[in-house]
Design a protein around this motif. Structure first.
Motif, PDB file in Angstrom:
ATOM      1  N   GLU A  31    -102.187  49.565 -26.309  1.00  0.00           N
ATOM      2  CA  GLU A  31    -101.496  50.700 -25.729  1.00  0.00           C
ATOM      3  C   GLU A  31    -100.459  50.226 -24.723  1.00  0.00           C
ATOM      4  N   GLY A  32     -99.507  51.083 -24.459  1.00  0.00           N
ATOM      5  CA  GLY A  32     -98.448  50.736 -23.522  1.00  0.00           C
ATOM      6  C   GLY A  32     -97.464  51.880 -23.381  1.00  0.00           C
ATOM      7  N   LEU A  33     -96.340  51.590 -22.741  1.00  0.00           N
ATOM      8  CA  LEU A  33     -95.323  52.598 -22.472  1.00  0.00           C
ATOM      9  C   LEU A  33     -93.974  52.142 -23.004  1.00  0.00           C
ATOM     10  N   VAL A  34     -93.185  53.093 -23.473  1.00  0.00           N
ATOM     11  CA  VAL A  34     -91.796  52.825 -23.839  1.00  0.00           C
ATOM     12  C   VAL A  34     -90.929  53.897 -23.192  1.00  0.00           C
ATOM     13  N   THR A  35     -89.722  53.531 -22.802  1.00  0.00           N
ATOM     14  CA  THR A  35     -88.806  54.464 -22.150  1.00  0.00           C
ATOM     15  C   THR A  35     -87.476  54.470 -22.875  1.00  0.00           C
ATOM     16  N   ALA A  92     -92.799  57.437 -22.910  1.00  0.00           N
ATOM     17  CA  ALA A  92     -93.876  57.848 -23.814  1.00  0.00           C
ATOM     18  C   ALA A  92     -94.986  56.799 -23.797  1.00  0.00           C
ATOM     19  N   ARG A  93     -96.202  57.266 -23.839  1.00  0.00           N
ATOM     20  CA  ARG A  93     -97.360  56.377 -23.946  1.00  0.00           C
ATOM     21  C   ARG A  93     -97.724  56.269 -25.423  1.00  0.00           C
ATOM     22  N   TYR A  94     -97.965  55.048 -25.890  1.00  0.00           N
ATOM     23  CA  TYR A  94     -98.380  54.869 -27.272  1.00  0.00           C
ATOM     24  C   TYR A  94     -99.768  54.225 -27.320  1.00  0.00           C
ATOM     25  N   ILE A 140    -103.517  50.850 -39.301  1.00  0.00           N
ATOM     26  CA  ILE A 140    -103.110  51.103 -37.926  1.00  0.00           C
ATOM     27  C   ILE A 140    -102.634  52.534 -37.785  1.00  0.00           C
ATOM     28  N   LYS A 141    -103.269  53.255 -36.889  1.00  0.00           N
ATOM     29  CA  LYS A 141    -102.852  54.622 -36.559  1.00  0.00           C
ATOM     30  C   LYS A 141    -102.200  54.593 -35.180  1.00  0.00           C
ATOM     31  N   ILE A 142    -100.996  55.127 -35.087  1.00  0.00           N
ATOM     32  CA  ILE A 142    -100.260  55.105 -33.831  1.00  0.00           C
ATOM     33  C   ILE A 142    -100.024  56.533 -33.354  1.00  0.00           C
ATOM     34  N   ARG A 143    -100.441  56.795 -32.124  1.00  0.00           N
ATOM     35  CA  ARG A 143    -100.195  58.102 -31.511  1.00  0.00           C
ATOM     36  C   ARG A 143     -99.305  57.909 -30.280  1.00  0.00           C
ATOM     37  N   THR A 144     -98.354  58.809 -30.106  1.00  0.00           N
ATOM     38  CA  THR A 144     -97.489  58.767 -28.925  1.00  0.00           C
ATOM     39  C   THR A 144     -97.535  60.115 -28.226  1.00  0.00           C
ATOM     40  N   SER A 145     -97.400  60.085 -26.932  1.00  0.00           N
ATOM     41  CA  SER A 145     -97.355  61.319 -26.147  1.00  0.00           C
ATOM     42  C   SER A 145     -96.413  61.114 -24.976  1.00  0.00           C
ATOM     43  N   LEU A 146     -95.703  62.162 -24.612  1.00  0.00           N
ATOM     44  CA  LEU A 146     -94.757  62.091 -23.505  1.00  0.00           C
ATOM     45  C   LEU A 146     -95.523  61.963 -22.200  1.00  0.00           C
ATOM     46  N   SER A 147     -95.193  60.949 -21.418  1.00  0.00           N
ATOM     47  CA  SER A 147     -95.931  60.672 -20.186  1.00  0.00           C
ATOM     48  C   SER A 147     -95.168  61.131 -18.945  1.00  0.00           C
ATOM     49  N   THR A 148     -93.910  60.709 -18.809  1.00  0.00           N
ATOM     50  CA  THR A 148     -93.114  61.094 -17.651  1.00  0.00           C
ATOM     51  C   THR A 148     -91.684  61.391 -18.079  1.00  0.00           C
ATOM     52  N   VAL A 149     -91.017  62.199 -17.274  1.00  0.00           N
ATOM     53  CA  VAL A 149     -89.612  62.533 -17.516  1.00  0.00           C
ATOM     54  C   VAL A 149     -88.880  62.433 -16.178  1.00  0.00           C
ATOM     55  N   LEU A 150     -87.793  61.654 -16.168  1.00  0.00           N
ATOM     56  CA  LEU A 150     -86.934  61.578 -14.992  1.00  0.00           C
ATOM     57  C   LEU A 150     -85.578  62.156 -15.362  1.00  0.00           C
ATOM     58  N   MET A 151     -85.197  63.222 -14.677  1.00  0.00           N
ATOM     59  CA  MET A 151     -83.898  63.845 -14.904  1.00  0.00           C
ATOM     60  C   MET A 151     -82.913  63.283 -13.880  1.00  0.00           C
ATOM     61  N   VAL A 152     -81.830  62.756 -14.352  1.00  0.00           N
ATOM     62  CA  VAL A 152     -80.836  62.109 -13.496  1.00  0.00           C
ATOM     63  C   VAL A 152     -79.549  62.922 -13.503  1.00  0.00           C
ATOM     64  N   ARG A 153     -79.149  63.429 -12.355  1.00  0.00           N
ATOM     65  CA  ARG A 153     -77.884  64.150 -12.216  1.00  0.00           C
ATOM     66  C   ARG A 153     -76.852  63.194 -11.620  1.00  0.00           C
TER      67      ARG A 153
END
Length: 358
Positions: A147-151, A136-138, A278-291
């Motif tokens: 701003e940055g990314l969290v996984t 997710a990007r925040y 402080i206003k914080i917005r998050t949005s889904l950036s990438t998804v990795l599906m692992v089988r």
């Protein structure tokens, strides 16, 4: 369709991107004369702000439904906006030349704490499961912004949070299949997002901790300066009341202004609070599906005379057991406890009413 046989030149990759994007979103594409003809679903045409039936060509033809693709062109701009608003999705498969086959009793006893309950393994079997790495990007905005990314990593089946998986996945032998990706329904996505939100929030809070402290310090500093200024102003105006040169009307006006100072200070403080909030917005950036192959463990739990069968997962990536999930609050847990109706619940939910019993 091989688009390189139809389009060439420096803009050919841009044309191919747009055409692939339209195809992936349900458009029918066929070779035309000139260029290619495209029939789009109504929703896609509305999103692209074009007619449902258009042609893509190398050069624009005014007054027609033929569209060129180049930097700055309408089709490219709309495709970039729409694709950029959606998370990028990839899927990989892991290979393990050896899977653990025994010793699960010790792992369970080491990782899980049993509260007023006991249990035993009834069966063990290899199976295939999936994990979802959601990035997710925040964006934290105040007087400045950060701003940055969290996984976070979740067990796709159970929703269990597996924090170690993110760091370990890069060292695994993996392949990326070229066929279509695993499909998720809206219900699946909503379910996984419900599991992920608290962990994303915690990670964003951790990442923005210094930023929030900085804004709080600046707010406190500017508030003190503001209070000092208005205190000095009040003292000065009160001192001026002792001057004999003031008329009665002047004295009354000055006293009125002094009385309004606390109200004006409160307004200024509110402006500062808005400035440094402080206003914080998050949005889904990438998804990795692992089988991956894994080990499914059937565990028979007992609490008094009550019984419950649990499904546990040995994760070959982390070489440990995945946590279980509280049936009440959906948080991942290693403490095994049950409500009076044998719902698996965490410590917090055991201290309050189990939501599953409502």
């Amino acid at each position: 369709m091989n688009f390189s046989q139809i389009f060439s030149g420096p803009d050919a990759p841009l044309v191919e991107f747009v055409l692939r994007f339209l195809q992936d979103n349900g458009a029918l594409v066929e070779k035309g004369n000139p260029g290619v003809n495209i029939l789009m679903p109504k929703e896609l045409a509305e999103a692209m702000d074009v007619e449902e039936y258009i042609g893509v060509v190398t050069e624009a033809t005014p007054g027609t439904n033929l569209y060129p693709v180049h930097f700055g062109s309408h089709l490219l701009d709309r495709a970039l906006v729409i694709s950029g608003s959606r998370p990028a999705i990839a899927e990989c498969e892991l290979k393990f030349h050896y899977l653990k086959k025994s010793g699960f009793d010790n792992l369970i006893n080491d990782q899980f704490k049993f509260t007023k309950s006991t249990g035993r393994i009834t069966s063990v079997a290899e199976f295939r499961t999936g994990y979802i790495l959601m990035t997710a990007r925040y964006l934290a905005q105040s007087d400045e912004q950060k701003e940055g990314l969290v996984t976070i990593a979740l067990n796709e089946e159970t929703g269990a949070f597996v924090p170690e998986l993110e760091k370990l996945i890069g060292n695994q032998e993996k392949t990326f299949p070229g066929d279509s990706l695993h499909a998720f329904s809206k219900k699946d996505v909503d379910r996984l997002m419900a599991f992920s939100r608290p962990y994303i929030s915690e990670k964003v809070a951790e990442k923005t901790n210094d930023f929030q402290k900085s804004m709080n310090r600046r707010f406190a500093r500017d508030t003190r300066s503001l209070e000092d200024y208005y205190q000095a102003l009040t003292d000065e105006m009160k001192q001026s009341l002792t001057r004999s040169v003031l008329s009665q009307q002047g004295r009354s006006d000055r006293e009125g202004k002094i009385a309004l100072i606390p109200q004006e200070l409160a307004i200024k403080k509110k402006d500062l609070l808005n400035k440094y909030s402080i206003k914080i917005r998050t949005s889904l950036s990438t998804v990795l599906m692992v089988r991956t192959p894994a080990i499914r463990i059937h565990f028979h739990a007992k609490s008094g005379h009550r019984k419950k069968d649990l499904l546990m997962t040995y994760n070959p990536i982390t070489k440990s057991m995945d946590p279980l999930v509280c049936e009440s609050c959906k948080r991942s847990i290693y403490r095994i406890g049950f409500c009076e109706h044998m719902h698996l619940i965490c410590k917090n939910c055991s201290d309050s009413k189990c939501a599953c019993c409502d």
